[in-house]
Design an enzyme around this catalytic site. Structure first.
Site, PDB file in Angstrom:
ATOM      1  N   ASP A 220      -1.731  -6.185  -2.388  1.00  0.00           N
ATOM      2  CA  ASP A 220      -2.863  -6.574  -1.429  1.00  0.00           C
ATOM      3  C   ASP A 220      -3.923  -5.989  -2.721  1.00  0.00           C
ATOM      4  OD1 ASP A 220      -5.350  -7.700   0.179  1.00  0.00           O
ATOM      5  OD2 ASP A 220      -4.976  -7.104   1.596  1.00  0.00           O
TER       6      ASP A 220
HETATM    7  C1  BGC Z   1      -7.162  -9.490   1.453  1.00  0.00           C
HETATM    8  C2  BGC Z   1      -6.365 -10.124   0.418  1.00  0.00           C
HETATM    9  C3  BGC Z   1      -6.423 -11.618  -0.243  1.00  0.00           C
HETATM   10  C4  BGC Z   1      -7.639 -10.329  -1.236  1.00  0.00           C
HETATM   11  C5  BGC Z   1      -7.992 -11.113  -2.199  1.00  0.00           C
HETATM   12  C6  BGC Z   1      -8.242  -8.549   0.183  1.00  0.00           C
HETATM   13  O1  BGC Z   1      -9.116  -8.220   0.465  1.00  0.00           O
HETATM   14  O2  BGC Z   1      -7.089  -7.881   2.329  1.00  0.00           O
HETATM   15  O3  BGC Z   1      -6.279 -10.857   2.049  1.00  0.00           O
HETATM   16  O4  BGC Z   1      -5.451 -12.479  -0.208  1.00  0.00           O
HETATM   17  O5  BGC Z   1      -8.138  -9.434  -1.020  1.00  0.00           O
HETATM   18  O6  BGC Z   1      -9.325 -11.852  -2.116  1.00  0.00           O
END
Ligand code: BGC
Length: 663
Positions: A220
């Site tokens: 993530d």
């Molecule tokens: C989120 C993800 C997301 C990623 C990219 C993170 O903060 O938890 O779900 O895909 O950011 O935006």
């Protein structure tokens, strides 16, 4: 190409990403990959002339909780397919979706991005979504692996969960979704039993060796604390690029803290990901027009909106005068009907005006006043009160929106904001012919106003075509067929997680496998609206349960008749209940569901196939799944608390046999 053909520096660089959304391509030497959010619509980030980041508009589909409320495999597949077109149009290779974490706490700010409190429902719909997306040439990214259930201190808090609960609940939805072969998966931010999800070697081993996942694991965004530890555990790609982490990885490599084989394993999987994306790119072509994608968004909303209460006030009649009020009815920004954070999509079409659409459909007088006594701001409350008094029906659009339900923050409580509750009560007092349309992404405590109103429609975060879908349900043009994919408990205090999630270091999953209805049904809690519940303008009756068995298989069949009302869709559910068990089992567990359209007066035949696996539990004594000999009840009905048909079966020596019908 394999990792062996790259220099050490290239390999280390490859597993650390290029920027926020791309992998490195070494000036075309290897294919690069472009990824974008997210589950409810494509959020492709671009830069404007002033150099500022902005999200490009794209079709805003209903959020995944609405999709789950549709209980429709077809809708999930179509959503994946339609999203593929949005991605292809903008050259996106991987959509960072879907999220399949099982919901345990209604206050989780990201519940709207997840599917259900039940792993079978979540995993089954995720399977269709992924297969729909990937069959049209765009890769999926299954997220957030795993036990990601809270935003509170999300970069550090540990989810403390026992092994059986992990297997039966929190890993189960991932296991089922993996059958669709997603080309990537994203690790969660949180820790699991003390260890960061990004460094959880055991979790990655289960994913690959047991669930057959053969894609690349991506972090993530910002979930990597120690790139070396992550790579050793099996996290292939860090996103986004972080210079500090990359430099540390290089230093660790030079110091012999990470072996070539470990780097190669990650690099090979990133290369394979890039090759798969390149392969998919070759045959990509946009298939659905934007209008056709809007139609998919509308269909999901039509099927996922849930009628929670109807004292005969709905459907509205032609010519009735309607007083519409509330912030959520007014045309405005996306945030009103969507959740916030990385899943928020800037919708592509026109902002809907609920009062206007309702007026067009009903042909009678429809008035609008914003009404809410919001934060001391007396909006046009007096007009709303006059309208409510003078009109036949009062439609109040209330809810939460992206300000309250958002990534990065949990909700403070399960109730609607005070000014909304107050508005509902006051307006319903003036005219009890009141319908509340709820725009919220998770369970709401409705106790403060439920008794004052005649109807409640859960619109959820219903996407940019939600306005049409809501009005079609209100007017009866569409017969409601959504059912709850999560229980609405009476109050937050009834939720087991209410007392175990407040420690910034650790969330204790003390309820174990008893998540959602498994808990409320096992311990006899009254609930506001049960799991699997949703009203229709038709009445359905269940009969003729038959259980045919053969060796380790059983076929359960029964009939569902549309006994009154218009054509409608019914979601039939099958649960099992072990009678006497040497391990704790929840009162019931969902094992099958089917949604089908039934014409007035007609009967549909439903069949479910069960195998021994459907009766199994995860035994920590043998570190595996076991089905014990004994008696089990098969329960068939319209919700977890509306069981119509029951039969007893016996399992002995690996064989299932029918015993008798029960009541
Ligand atoms: C989120 C993800 C997301 C990623 C990219 C993170 O903060 O938890 O779900 O895909 O950011 O935006």
């Amino acid at each position: 190409m394999t990792a062996k053909e790259l220099s050490v520096e290239e390999k280390l660089r490859l597993i650390c990403g290029q920027d926020s959304w791309h992998t490195v391509d070494f000036d075309g030497k290897i294919p690069g990959v472009c990824m974008s959010d997210g589950p409810v619509g494509l959020r492709k980030v671009a830069v404007n002339e002033k150099g500022e980041w902005y999200d490009q508009p794209s079709v805003a589909y209903p959020a995944l909780h609405v999709l789950a409320n549709s209980w429709s495999r077809e809708c999930a597949r179509e959503m994946g397919e339609a999203l593929a077109d949005d991605c292809k149009e903008k050259n996106v290779d991987i959509l960072l979706a879907p999220g399949v974490n099982v919901k345990r706490n209604p206050l989780n700010g990201r519940n709207f991005e997840y599917l259900s409190e039940d792993p079978l429902l979540a995993g089954t719909l995720a399977y269709e979504y992924i297969d729909g997306l990937q069959s049209k040439g765009v890769g999926a990214c299954l997220k957030h692996y795993y036990v990601n259930n809270l935003e509170y201190n999300r970069l550090d808090q540990s989810s403390e969960v026992d092994e059986r609960t992990l297997r039966e609940i929190y890993l189960k939805s991932f296991e089922l979704a993996c059958e669709a072969k997603p080309i990537s998966a994203m690790c969660a931010y949180n820790r699991i039993n003390g260890v960061f999800a990004s460094e959880n070697e055991k979790g990655f081993r289960i994913l690959r060796e047991e669930f057959g996942f053969d894609g690349a694991v991506i972090s993530d965004w910002g979930a990597v604390h120690d790139r070396t530890a992550c790579a050793k555990a099996g996290l292939d790609l860090e996103m986004p690029y972080s210079e500090g982490n990359y430099n540390k990885l290089v230093a660790d490599y030079k110091a012999g803290k990470i072996a070539d084989e470990e780097v190669d394993a990650c690099a090979d999987r990133v290369l394979k990901l890039a090759e798969r994306c390149e392969e998919m790119r070759r045959t990509r072509k946009v298939e659905r027009t934007v209008e056709e994608r809007f139609a998919v968004a509308r269909k999901i909303a039509e099927e996922g909106i849930v009628l929670l209460k109807n004292d005969g006030i709905l459907p509205l009649e032609k010519g009735q005068s309607i007083a519409v009020s509330g912030d959520f009815a007014a045309p405005g920004d996306s945030a009103k009907i969507a959740g916030g954070g990385s899943a928020l999509v800037q919708w592509r079409g026109e902002r809907f005006d609920l009062a206007k659409i309702l007026g067009e459909k009903l042909g009678g007088e429809v008035r609008y006043a914003r009404a809410f006594w919001e934060r001391g701001l007396i909006c046009d409350a007096r007009k709303a009160m006059t309208d409510a008094a003078e009109c036949d029906v009062n439609v109040i659009c209330a809810g939460t929106g992206a300000g309250i339900e958002t990534e990065g923050r949990d909700r403070e409580d399960m109730r609607l904001p005070k000014w909304e509750e107050e508005s509902i009560r006051r307006l319903a007092e003036i005219n009890p012919n009141t319908v509340v349309v709820l725009f919220a992404g998770s369970a709401v405590d409705v106790s403060a106003w439920e008794d004052c109103v005649a109807g409640i429609v859960l619109a959820g975060f219903c996407g940019e075509r939600g306005g049409e879908a809501v009005t079609e349900i209100l007017t009866g043009e569409v017969n409601p067929s959504g059912k709850l994919s999560e229980t609405f408990p009476c109050c937050f205090e009834d939720v087991p997680a209410s007392s175990t999630d407040n420690d910034p270091c650790v969330a204790r999953y003390e309820e174990g496998i008893d998540v959602g209805y498994r808990y409320y049904d096992t311990y006899g809690f009254e609930v506001a609206y049960p799991f699997g519940f949703g009203l229709s303008y038709s009445e359905f009756a269940y009969s003729g349960l038959k259980v045919k068995t053969s060796g380790d298989k059983a076929e359960v069949s029964f009939s569902v008749k549309n006994v009154a009302g218009p054509a409608g869709k019914e979601v039939s559910q099958l649960y099992i209940r072990p009678i006497a068990s040497y391990v704790h089992r929840p009162e019931k567990e969902l094992k099958g569901f089917v949604k089908q359209e039934i014409a007035p007066g007609k009967t549909a035949k439903v069949k479910f196939a069960l195998t021994l696996k459907d009766f199994a539990y995860y035994s920590t004594a043998v570190d595996g799944w076991r089905t014990d000999d004994g008696l089990y009840e098969i329960l068939v009905g319209a919700s977890s608390r509306d069981i119509w048909l029951q039969a007893l079966v016996k399992i002995e020596g690996g064989k299932i046999s029918f015993v008798k019908e029960t009541d």
